[in-house]
Every structure is written in structure tokens, then in C-alpha cells.
Design a protein around this motif. Structure first.
Motif, short mmCIF file in Angstrom:
data_model
loop_
_atom_site.label_atom_id
_atom_site.label_comp_id
_atom_site.label_asym_id
_atom_site.label_seq_id
_atom_site.Cartn_x
_atom_site.Cartn_y
_atom_site.Cartn_z
N PRO A 1 4.77 11.62 -9.23
CA PRO A 1 5.40 10.90 -9.99
C PRO A 1 5.92 9.42 -9.16
N ASP A 2 7.92 9.49 -9.86
CA ASP A 2 7.55 7.54 -9.21
C ASP A 2 8.24 7.87 -7.83
N GLY A 3 8.73 7.43 -7.15
CA GLY A 3 8.93 6.99 -5.77
C GLY A 3 8.84 6.86 -5.22
N VAL A 4 7.29 5.20 -5.20
CA VAL A 4 6.46 4.69 -3.90
C VAL A 4 6.99 3.41 -3.92
N VAL A 5 6.89 3.51 -2.21
CA VAL A 5 7.01 2.89 -1.64
C VAL A 5 6.02 1.96 -0.76
N ASP A 6 6.02 0.95 -0.24
CA ASP A 6 5.23 0.19 1.19
C ASP A 6 5.16 1.38 2.27
N CYS A 7 4.58 1.48 3.10
CA CYS A 7 3.77 2.14 3.70
C CYS A 7 2.98 1.18 5.14
N MET B 1 1.22 -0.61 -0.19
CA MET B 1 0.27 -0.22 -0.27
C MET B 1 0.60 0.94 0.17
N HIS B 2 0.35 2.29 -0.70
CA HIS B 2 1.76 3.20 -0.95
C HIS B 2 0.95 4.44 -1.44
#
Length: 252
Positions: free
Chosen positions: A218-224, A95-96
Motif C-alpha cells: 500500500p501507500d506510505g513509503v519513505v526513504d530509509c 530507498m524504501h
């Protein structure tokens, strides 16, 4: 001008920023930011959202940028305010956040030309449009379980008047998770800029005051994971704080 909406002592108030970092009510009272319940800065009408509207994010997901805007709809149930909590489903493995410039329409628009489109904007705010990748069936057409979950889209804190944003295509976007910078980009990298989106949408339907366009991330999504503090920030627009909590189990 910057305006927001809060709930305090059983009433809803329109507020403006105060110099000390709190909020100023119409009656002159000043309240601390953490002493109120923040609401989205406007009551929304139709909510539009863009998929793959940054070339670097499309590449991050192994997709080519679209040839025309990929637009889907969101329900008002998705919106929550600054400092709110967003549930993470128990079965989610990724989930990001998605830091997005949100465009608020201020005048009825139909058949608007790109050159005139920004004249129809009332203002801008910050959106964090969470996605749960586990449920994604097609990036070109996000399904309901990905983008229409309750409280999955924090919005705010402020609605910033269009007159304070001379160029919506020259704003830095940043996201932090638990204090760590995880996303950095600029609205100049949109595949379809704000004016073009308004031209596109108004070309086949009427846009009305209170409509919101979420313009992509933009790019750069990580799991939270549960417990994360997620901060999405846009230069000149605001800093939006959100917290990830475990989704409550339903008994019926």
C-alpha cells in the motif's frame, strides 16, 4: 502451523515458535530469537512480484491502477531472513521498504479457477521488498537494479499455514522505521486479490509447490537511510525486522 528456518552452530534447522518468544528446535532445545541466524522460512522456487497492486500506492506514484496484473520475476539471491541486514547503495537517494503479503504455493496449479485458487496455497509470510527509486526506469516494468539486488527482500520470520488465515483479503499491514509508524494499509485494498493472481498466473504457466507470489504494497513509503531499523508487520502472519547498512565497496 507456523514454521521457520534458522542456522545455528553450523547447521540449518526447522523451528517453530516457543511460548517465551524464542524458537523451538525439533530436538526440544529452545533458543532465543537473537541467538540464531534467521533464514527465509522456505527454500523458494519461482518468485513472482506484483507492481502497483494497491490503488493508493499507484496514486502515490502518479499512476493509474493497472488493468491486469503487472508481474515481474525475482531471483533467489534477493531473499534474506528475519533480523538480516540489507545494503543501501552509496549513490541511492531514495530507498524504501515495501510491506507485502507473500503467498506460498503448496500444490501444482495449472488453469485454476479463482473460486478454487486458495486451495492451492500452502501458507503465507511477510515480505519487505525494498526498492531503490534512483534506478527505476519504468514503474510498469521494474528493472533488475531496482528489484533483484542481493539481500533486498527480507522474508519471514514464519511460514503460516493457510488454515490459520481464513481470509487473506482482510489483513492489516504496518511498517515502522526506527519505531515510527510510516505505513498502514489492508490487503482488502489489493487491485488483484490473491485468488485472482493465482488464476491469472496459472492460466498461462504451471505453478509449483514452493513458488512465492509477492502481492504488492500500500501507500506510505519513505526513504530509509543507513542505520534504520525497518519493521514490516502483517496481522496474523508475523513481524519482520530488518536493518539498513552501507553497501560495501568492491575492490575487484
Amino acid at each position: 502451523m507456523r514454521t521457520g528456518r534458522i542456522a545455528h552452530n553450523g547447521a540449518i534447522h526447522s523451528v517453530t515458535p516457543h511460548a517465551d518468544g524464542g524458537v523451538l528446535l525439533a530436538d526440544g532445545r529452545v533458543l532465543a530469537e537473537d541467538a540464531v541466524i534467521w533464514l527465509p522460512p522456505l527454500v523458494p522456487r519461482t518468485i513472482f512480484a506484483l507492481g502497483l497492486n494497491y490503488a493508493d500506492h499507484a496514486k502515490e506514484l502518479d499512476f493509474k491502477p493497472p488493468s491486469e496484473p503487472l508481474v515481474f520475476m525475482k531471483g533467489p539471491n534477493t531473499l534474506v531472513g528475519h533480523r538480516a541486514r540489507t545494503p543501501r547503495p552509496a549513490d541511492a537517494t531514495h530507498m524504501h521498504y515495501e510491506c507485502e503479503l507473500a503467498v506460498v504455493i503448496g500444490r501444482t496449479a495449472r488453469g485454476v479457477r479463482r473460486e478454487e485458487a486458495l486451495q492451492f496455497v500452502a501458507g503465507y509470510t511477510v515480505a519487505n521488498d525494498y526498492a531503490i527509486r534512483d534506478y527505476l526506469e519504468n514503474y510498469y516494468r521494474p528493472n533488475l537494479r531496482v528489484k533483484n539486488r542481493d539481500a533486498c527482500t527480507p522474508l519471514g520470520p514464519w511460514l503460516v499455514g493457510a488454515d490459520e488465515v481464513p481470509d487473506p483479503q482482510d489483513l492489516a499491514l504496518r511498517s515502522h522505521v526506527d519505531g515510527q509508524l510510516v505505513q498502514s494499509g489492508s490487503t482488502r485494498d489489493m487491485v488483484f486479490p490473491v485468488a485472482q493472481l493465482i488464476e491469472f498466473l496459472s492460466g498461462f504457466m504451471t505453478l509449483s509447490p514452493g513458488d512465492i507470489i509477492l502481492t504488492g504494497t500500500p501507500d506510505g513509503v519513505v526513504d530509509c537511510p543507513v542505520g534504520s531499523e525497518v519493521v514490516t508487520e502483517i496481522e496474523g502472519i508475523g513481524r519482520l525486522v530488518n536493518y539498513i547498512v552501507a553497501e560495501e565497496r568492491r575492490t575487484s
